[in-house]
Design a protein around this motif. Structure first.
Motif, PDB file in Angstrom:
ATOM      1  N   UNK A  78       0.850  -1.182   0.000  1.00 54.44           N
ATOM      2  CA  UNK A  78       0.000   0.000   0.000  1.00 54.44           C
ATOM      3  C   UNK A  78       0.889   1.236   0.000  1.00 54.44           C
ATOM      4  N   UNK A  79       1.004   1.871  -1.166  1.00 56.41           N
ATOM      5  CA  UNK A  79       1.823   3.080  -1.287  1.00 56.41           C
ATOM      6  C   UNK A  79       3.233   2.860  -0.742  1.00 56.41           C
ATOM      7  N   UNK A  80       3.785   1.676  -1.004  1.00 61.51           N
ATOM      8  CA  UNK A  80       5.174   1.410  -0.652  1.00 61.51           C
ATOM      9  C   UNK A  80       5.395   0.607   0.607  1.00 61.51           C
ATOM     10  N   UNK A  81       4.338   0.376   1.421  1.00 64.66           N
ATOM     11  CA  UNK A  81       4.475  -0.370   2.662  1.00 64.66           C
ATOM     12  C   UNK A  81       3.527  -1.568   2.631  1.00 64.66           C
ATOM     13  N   UNK A  82       4.000  -2.724   3.058  1.00 60.60           N
ATOM     14  CA  UNK A  82       3.163  -3.922   3.074  1.00 60.60           C
ATOM     15  C   UNK A  82       2.207  -3.876   4.268  1.00 60.60           C
ATOM     16  N   UNK A  83       0.896  -4.023   3.978  1.00 61.35           N
ATOM     17  CA  UNK A  83      -0.138  -3.977   5.007  1.00 61.35           C
ATOM     18  C   UNK A  83      -1.178  -5.065   4.734  1.00 61.35           C
ATOM     19  N   UNK A  84      -1.929  -5.477   5.770  1.00 61.33           N
ATOM     20  CA  UNK A  84      -2.971  -6.497   5.571  1.00 61.33           C
ATOM     21  C   UNK A  84      -4.294  -5.895   5.105  1.00 61.33           C
ATOM     22  N   UNK A  85      -5.050  -6.679   4.375  1.00 61.57           N
ATOM     23  CA  UNK A  85      -6.398  -6.276   3.973  1.00 61.57           C
ATOM     24  C   UNK A  85      -7.322  -7.489   4.017  1.00 61.57           C
TER      25      UNK A  85
END
Length: 220
Positions: free
Chosen positions: A74-81
């Protein structure tokens, strides 16, 4: 997730605060589950979202990743969804009756829908997404009630602080010259705020800000 949109095309042209009334109440949805389908990877989860779901279901973050969540950049950073699967790309928490099986634990994005958040550089305001929910004749409801979260003011401060912390990391990742910085920042975020569980017998916000301060010092 940053999106470049024409505000006047997607909203009623107004900004709202938590004490305002807005025509957002869908009357319990009454069988409609449109907002739980075909959302792709757009339901990005913040640390409180994962804490609520993990503690409420008695599962670890890794167990949730194996079933209901996925990771994305997400915009350069790994995040959970939230993960969408099957016919119609339905949320994996949607039951056979088209109802949310974790409604009391649902993520913040789901709680405020069809509202969205507009970040103005120092905080955020709510806006009504006029084209996202197909339900007609919505009722007016106070946003504070619609968000359905204890201590809304404290929650909103947390949401704002999390957003701007991530934005700083995303800008740092964008300015880096290689993938190593992105990987380091992402692993730091995932480990500190998602993988390592928050205690259920202690105040979430106090724990969050302790970790946030530590990570800010580590990422200087």
């Amino acid at each position: 997730m940053l999106r470049e949109l024409d505000f006047n095309e997607i909203s009623d042209g107004k900004f709202y605060q938590s004490q305002d009334m807005v025509r957002a109440d869908c009357g319990g949805c009454k069988g409609c589950s449109s907002c739980c389908r075909g959302m792709g990877s757009s339901i990005v989860l913040d640390p409180l979202d994962v804490h609520r779901i993990a503690s409420g279901l008695g599962k670890s973050f890794d167990e949730l990743l194996a079933s209901h969540l996925e990771l994305q950049v997400v915009d350069g950073i790994i995040l959970p969804n939230l993960k969408m699967t099957g016919p119609g790309e339905a949320c994996t928490f949607l039951n056979d009756q088209g109802r949310c099986s974790i409604h009391p634990l649902r993520p913040g994005i789901c709680r405020i829908f069809p509202l969205g958040r507009y970040y103005d550089g120092t905080g955020f305001q709510y806006f009504l997404q006029v084209h996202e929910c197909p339900k007609p004749n919505k009722s007016k409801v106070k946003i504070r009630k619609w968000v359905d979260t204890p201590d809304v003011r404290r929650y909103e401060t947390y949401i704002s602080d999390w957003h701007y912390y991530l934005k700083g990391l995303q800008e740092k990742a964008a300015a880096s010259e290689g993938p190593e910085m992105v990987k380091t920042l992402s692993m730091s975020v995932l480990t500190a705020f998602y993988v390592r569980p928050f205690r259920t017998d202690q105040d979430f916000y106090e724990q969050f800000y302790q970790r946030l301060e530590k990570e800010r010092l580590n990422n200087k």
